[in-house]
Design a protein around this motif. Sequence first.
Motif, short mmCIF file in Angstrom:
data_model
loop_
_atom_site.label_atom_id
_atom_site.label_comp_id
_atom_site.label_asym_id
_atom_site.label_seq_id
_atom_site.Cartn_x
_atom_site.Cartn_y
_atom_site.Cartn_z
N GLN A 241 19.56 64.96 14.36
CA GLN A 241 20.34 65.63 13.32
C GLN A 241 20.81 67.02 13.75
O GLN A 241 21.76 67.55 13.18
CB GLN A 241 19.52 65.73 12.03
N ALA B 200 20.37 59.28 6.90
CA ALA B 200 21.67 59.68 7.46
C ALA B 200 21.57 61.08 8.06
O ALA B 200 20.64 61.84 7.76
CB ALA B 200 22.74 59.64 6.37
N GLU C 11 26.39 64.09 7.03
CA GLU C 11 27.06 62.92 6.46
C GLU C 11 26.93 62.98 4.95
O GLU C 11 26.09 62.33 4.34
CB GLU C 11 26.45 61.64 7.04
#
Length: 557
Positions: free
Chosen positions: A289, A546, A550
């Motif tokens: 991430q 996610a 996003e």
Amino acid sequence: MFLTGAEILIKSLIDEGVDTIFGYPGGAVLNIYDQLYNYRDQINHILTAHEQGASHAADGYARSTGKIGVCLATSGPGATNLVTGIATAYMDSIPMVAITGNVTRPLLGKDSFQEVDIAGITMPITKHNYIVKDINDLQKVVKEAFYIAKEGRPGPVLIDIPKDITAAKAIYEPIIPKEVERKTKHITDEALQSVAKLINEAENPFIYAGGGIVASAAYEELKEIVEKINSPIATSLMSISSFPYNHPLYTGMIGMHGSKASNILASKCDLLINLGARFSDRVINTQNQIKHAKVVHIDVDPAEINKNVKVDAFVVGDLKIVLQRLIPLLKEKKNDEWLAKMNELKALKVKDTSETGELTPEFLFRKLSELDDGSFVLATEVGQHQMWAAQHFEFKIPRSFISSGGLGTMGFGLGASIGVQMANKDKTVFNIAGDGSFGMNCNELATAAKNKLPVKVIIVNNNSLGMVRQWQNFFYEGRYSSTDLNGTTDFVKVAEAFGGKGFRVHEKEELVPVLKEALAYKEGPVVIDYVIHNDKKVFPMVAPGAAINEIISEEDV
């Protein structure tokens, strides 16, 4: 002097500065309650409606003050009713001491009436726990428990006391509590220099501040480092109210329901500076991430370093002390291009529905913010209302957001708000609730009414389990299984039945007059039933698993 165990316990609590206990009596703690009666001029015992309410009240007392909250319950079901509250405090690093009674020592381990191994049950959710089996150890155990609860990374400690220990006698002599010192042992010059080097080299730094800022009261130091290196800053749910909401470098909450600016900047920065957060799965818990950024982590708990995200430099120690020693090593930075990007992203605000004709969460928290004179403290239950409060209320003072973050405990807020109000008579305390959460522990209205606590409960009533329903809408093709409450409960009548005052708001023009009347009422709790549409959702949102950038917005759906 020789005293009973019960009296040694109470005098030891007084020695620790305890002025309030939240609890519920029972057979195994009768000796303790007898001494609470004798010492009622020195310790105020608040009888809650349920032991879970007592644990949440002790938690709220601790979160709002930084002191150790104390709760008390009898053996068996009384003790197990504390478990959810203990786990809530453990997940959010809240200093609390839970005291339970148990059957007499000869009956331990024999499946006796109302016997349970509460020490075994709570071992994974306490910093430490004790079973006192020798009256001569009791005073020492209390001292240790209070020290452990506060020392380092705070958390709950449990003391289980068999009934015959509370009746036995031992010598008691006052002991001055051991002062809790800030953790500095591992703050080395080498670690500070390695962190400072990365910060000084960064062109696009981003600060992610967690609950450790609150625990260490590092508010001024946080502001100083933000302004010296000109870094955008986001707070986790646990750190909300630790940084001025209107500061030009503040980008709001980060995470699943964080602001677009916070989430995108975290994914675009070249250095992520984690100050006292644990890289939660609701924020960032995978390297992917933040794959383009180097990572700095400062935390009092060494177990959090490299647990979820591998870091490039770290310091283990009390945040306040670390920042005080780190800031002189940092160069002043301008970061003009990076801040221009920040301002561009901050302009991408969530669609404001407060000006529409219907009641909305945004409208509620805008009006509530306008009325705040700097004394408002918001406790919350868990769900959509919790996120809306975090997103839209303008918190003006530290420790003014009291919410279950790690465990996500529905039913937390009302008990917690009672603890907050007991500890802060000069503050205006709200419990922001959903109709689902409120139904779990609404019996604590009786506690607020009995003690004339002017807690204001605002039920953001969408007649559903809103957050679960939102997930069913997004990820389960709208199959609303057991989330539409179809409630027939009249919350105004519920408030009145418990001895409080109730209001219902259906129209926008009703809200401010109702809030003002609620603020003026000081004789007990107030419940405001604020009715919204059940399809109102929390945006922005990041789907589970996610990437943090996003982001699902209202326009997307």
